[in-house]
Structures are given as C-alpha cells and as structure tokens.
Motif scaffolding. Sequence first.
Motif, PDB file in Angstrom:
ATOM      1  N   ILE A   1     -20.456  23.051 -78.338  1.00 54.37           N
ATOM      2  CA  ILE A   1     -20.583  23.086 -77.152  1.00 54.37           C
ATOM      3  C   ILE A   1     -22.492  22.953 -77.026  1.00 54.37           C
TER       4      ILE A   1
ATOM      5  N   ASN B   1     -17.828  28.083 -80.902  1.00 52.75           N
ATOM      6  CA  ASN B   1     -17.926  26.885 -81.698  1.00 52.75           C
ATOM      7  C   ASN B   1     -16.830  27.052 -82.766  1.00 52.75           C
TER       8      ASN B   1
ATOM      9  N   PHE C   1     -23.286  26.203 -72.925  1.00 54.11           N
ATOM     10  CA  PHE C   1     -23.185  27.499 -73.314  1.00 54.11           C
ATOM     11  C   PHE C   1     -23.998  28.384 -72.663  1.00 54.11           C
TER      12      PHE C   1
ATOM     13  N   LYS D   1     -21.906  32.479 -79.830  1.00 48.44           N
ATOM     14  CA  LYS D   1     -21.838  31.042 -79.978  1.00 48.44           C
ATOM     15  C   LYS D   1     -21.021  30.547 -81.122  1.00 48.44           C
TER      16      LYS D   1
END
Lengths: 458, 250
Positions: free
Chosen positions: B115, B104, B120, B100
């Motif tokens: 997102i 990002n 995601f 993540k």
Amino acid sequence: MSAAQTFLNRLEERLSERQAASLPEPTWIAARRQAAAARFEALGFPTRRDEAWKYTDVRRIGEGDFVLARDAAFSKATAATLTLPIEAIRLTFVDGLFSADLSDLSALPSGATVEPLSQALANNHEAVGGALGRLSGVEFSPFAALNTAFTEEGAVIRLAPGTVVEQPIVLQFLSRANEAAVMSHPRVLIEAGARSQATVVEHYVGETDAANFTNVVGEVLLDRGAILKHYKLQEAPLGDLHIASLHVDQGRDSRFTSFNVNLGGALVRNDLVADLNAQGAEASYLGLFFAQGRQHVDNHTLVNHNAPMTFSNENYKGILGDRARGVFNGKVIVKRDSQKIEAYQSNANLLLSDRAEIDAKPELEIYADDIKCSHGTTTGQLDEKAVFALRTRGIDEQTARGLLTLAFAGEVMEQVDVDAIAERVERTVAGKLPERFNLAELVDASLNEVHDAGLGEE
Amino acid sequence: MLEVKDLHVSVEGKEILKGLNLTINPGEVHAIMGPNGAGKSTLSAVIAGNEGYEVTSGTITFEGQDVLEMEIEERAQAGLLLGFQYPVEIPGVKNVYLLKAALNAQREARGEGEIPAPEFMKLVREKLAFMKMDNSFLQRAVNEGFSGGEKKRNEILQMLVLQPKLAMLDEIDSGLDIDAMKVVAEGVNSLRSAERAILMVTHYQRLLDYIEPDYVHVLVDGRIVKSGDKDLALELESRGYEWVTEESAA
C-alpha cells in the motif's frame, strides 16, 4: 622480536619518512611520544591472559601491516551519503587526517573552540599540553600508550564557562577503502568550562570495502556544572578494526551522558571510564551494540564514585546474530567515604542465533555503606508470545522476529535526543536484519508519519 | 465460510472440546456463550493457531481450505482474525509498524502490491478517528502501558484496518466500562456486512445489547448444547446456564 617490537619498528620507520618532510615538534611532545613508545614496547599487545582482554583477541592487530594515510582525499559524493544529515559544527577526518573540505565550523558560537589537534598545537601547544594526557596516561592500556606515541591528528574542543553550543559538534571519522590497510591514532580532547553545555558526536563510518585500524583515545574534562552529551555512533566498515577509550573527569554537579552505539567494525573494543570526583556529579551510560557475521564487539565500562552524593546509571543492550561475539563488562567502584551515592546498572542481551555468544559481567566494588546500588544482566531470545501475537496479524515469522529485534534496540534508542542519530540507527538496525524483513521501509513510514505530524501541528 | 466438524481438542492431555460442530456463513454474527471452563476460548484459539492445543480429531475448514494445515500467519492473511481477551504487550514495536506490516502481508498474500504510504496513513487515521483514538497511538508501542479499554480498542482498530472475512472476538467486553464498550461495539458493528462474519465469545449477555447476534450458541463441557437467536441470550441472562446443562443431559 615480539609482535609489539616489530609493530613499533615498522611504525617508526613509516613515521620518520613522513616527519622528515614536516616541521619539528615541540620537545614535550617528542619526549612524551618517546616515553609512550617505550611503555608500549614494554607492555606489548594485550593477550587473553590479561583479565581486561580475556574475551578479546587482538592478535590480528599486532600481526597487521598497516601504513599511514598519505592524504585526506575523499569523494564528496560518497561523503554526502555517509555524513549525518544534521546541521552541525563538523570536523572530518579521513583515515585519521584532517579534511578541511569536509569540515564546517561556521555555526560555532563565541566561547567555543573546535579545532583539529594539529592546528591547536600550532596555535598554542602549551595550552593543549596541560590537558592532553592528563586522564589517559600510557598506563591505561597498551593501546592508549600506542596512541600517545603516534597521535598525528585529532580534535580539540574547548568551551569557555557558561558557553552553550546549540548545534551538535560532530567529529566525523571516515575510513577509506585503500589498497593497503591504514592505521590512525586520533586523539580527542574536550574541555568543558563551568556550566557550559554541548553535544558531541563521534561518528565512525566509511567506504564499504575499507579495512583500516583506528585506535582512538578521548579525554573529557567537565568543570563544575558542565553538561555534556557524548554520542558515539560507530558504524565503521565491516573490515575495520576499532579500539577506543574515553576518559571522563567530572567536577561538581556536572552531567555526562554517553550514548555508545556500535553497529560496525570487525573487531571493536570500547573502554569508557568516568571519574565522579565531586558531589552532584552524574554519569549516564547508554549503549547499544549489534553484531553479526563474525563481528566481535567488546564494551568495557567503568564508573568511579570518588565522591559522596554522586550518581550513575547504565543501560546497555546487545544484539548478536550469526557467529558474532559480544562482551559487556560494567564495573562500578564506590570509594570509601563516597556515601549517599546511587549507582544503577543494567545489561540485556538478545541472541538471534545458537552460535552467537555473549560474555556479560557486571562488577561492583563497594567500600562505602550508605549507598543505593543495583545491577542486573540478562541474556535471552525473543519473547515467543509476542512473536505469536504478531503472526496472528498475518505478519510472517521472520518479519515478526525482525520487528521485535528492532524493538529491543528501541528501549535505548528512545533516549537519543538527536533525531538524525535515532533515525539513522533505527534504519541501520532494521537494515541489518535478514532480508525480507523490509523493515527499513516500515521505519521510513513511521518517520514520515512523525514528520507529517510535526508539520501538521505547526 | 467456516465449518467446524466434530472438533476434539486437548490441552495437556485433558480434553476441552468434545465434538464441537459449528457452521458460519457470510453475513452472520454468532455468539458463543457458556459457563467458565466450558471451552469457549479454546475454539477461537484453535482457529487462530495458538500453540498448546492438540486437535485430536475433527476438521476446521475456511472457504474450503483446511485451517489446521495453515501457518498462523496464513490464517490471518486468508481473513481469519482473532481479537484477544488479553492482548499481548509488545514493548518497542510501534502500532504503526504492526499495522503496516500486517496490511502489507495480507496484500502480498493476495498478490497485491504494498500500500502506498499516503494511502496507508489516510486509512489508518480514518480508523483511528472512528475508534476515538489519538494519532499518537501510532507511535506508541503495541499495548504497552495501555489501559484495558485502550487494549481492546486497539484490537478492534487492527480489525478495521485489516478487514478480516471472519472476525473472532474473545471476551472483547471484559474489563470495559460502558463508554469503552460502546466504542468497541460501534467498531465491531461497522465490520458487519453481507460478505463478512463475526464470531463472538462472551460470558455476559451485556455485550449482545450492543452487538446483536443472529445466532447464540451455548457451549457446555466441550459441546454446543443449544442454539437459538438473540432471545436465547436473554434467557440465559435471567435463568443462568444450569437449565441448559440439565436439559442437554436429559
């Protein structure tokens, strides 16, 4: 006049105003208070010349002018944001005073008693008197003496033999933003009967601007086969001064686990002492402290292997940023004839800044020969290989360091089995990291995923 | 897309690359082969920004940008991603955090917003399934306690989520059994597109049976001494590297 005398005089004056309005105490309590006050006066506040206080300067407590809390009023809306979001048996104290409004004992099973100390004394003060003070005499430290002399409130938890309490018992200590700094000397007493089981959470939290002094003493008596998990989640306001000692007495085959998490407070000192008094007794100490700014956190732990075939295991992690100071002193004493014991200890510290400091000292005193013992302490910075690996994925250096710091704490947190506590700590640690890390949001994503997956499987 | 010109690189004073030239265009798959110690891994390490490599002369440009001037994370954000031969174990950092944060960071660099969480998770689960990895991987620490095959699959998973423009794979086949190799190769092949390029560094021809390259380069003693198509790899497999070395010396 010494600082201790001045402190005492002021305190006694304030207390006498209050006591004039309340009922007289049982004589044994009054006598004990008097003796403890005399002891405190003789000892005085500890200074850095005392070995046990070498790295922790408590002058700001001695020089502080603290008043006693007048009432336990606390905004329900604020409390709701501070309280751990779990179904629990809950006693709440505001600046040390009991708040019935913020307490809930509805899930208490039969065989278990959870009461504020004042109520336990009113109901049957002799029953309390037997156990109270047995483990923490006034000799332990000046602060323990001070607590004994001026305890006003606290919690008494009693489990009858075989009682299993499913929900955690949460003792919530709220610190209020007052005009004048308040002090409290809470007392916690836990008596777990044979084969009883419970999880007790001491949670210290409060309003951001609070700057109060808490001096808590806890005593835990575990009878044969009793299993107790004790969580201390100390996220007191950053102006709070926090002194605590917890004394544990373990019977045969009893199991005690301490999770000692310290994230808040300006000046924090924890003493944790377990006496393994009979064969099969087992103590696990897990600790995490994260200090920033000019926070000072001191953890002193002691395990006494007083009997053969006892087991202890300790893992403490410290994270220190800015100009914070940490102290870890872990002592294990193996008595003569305490053969076939095992004692393991490990402490790792992470320094996030050049000006942060840690004093780590493991101490082993061994008087038996057929034993297994190990200890180790390390202090270091983040693994630069890991920082690089994260950066090659496009993660900026700051965030990479934040993730790795969170990971460092994770090793201890993984063993926390109350999800709400693990989540709270993970979020708080992420939130304590410098801005831009925005890890709290990441943690949320991860936790949502866990919950999602959980729901999906049901 | 990627242009390497007359690249000289030293490690601790010893020259490893001695004037390397390489041009990679979108849509192409390149394989660099060569004997041990020829400098194969050095090239991708320098492009990714690994410390300890000193570029003494030459240039690397990616889509017109001077790669050597970019921070490590900027290179990744621009779409240059390296799959490691020995992926680092990162105890305590969950895979889901890494994915993540990385995704990002890339979106932020492109001026896109973060997102949304459901999107995601959908994306990640889809890629996990493709790599035949269990959802529980997300909660596990990056590469910690992973088998060799799991580590390599995890590298490819990161590629599938991050969709680099140029995917560099350093000995991605090392330590893989045949089943794991097939999964890894499928992952890499799914990245192939007209806009994307792939650069593989490998010691063995075996990998190229599964990921067919458009170009094969032979790196000997810090220079590319011979280039050809995939048939060159087969020739190397049967004849070894010596004839190329001799040919280039002649």
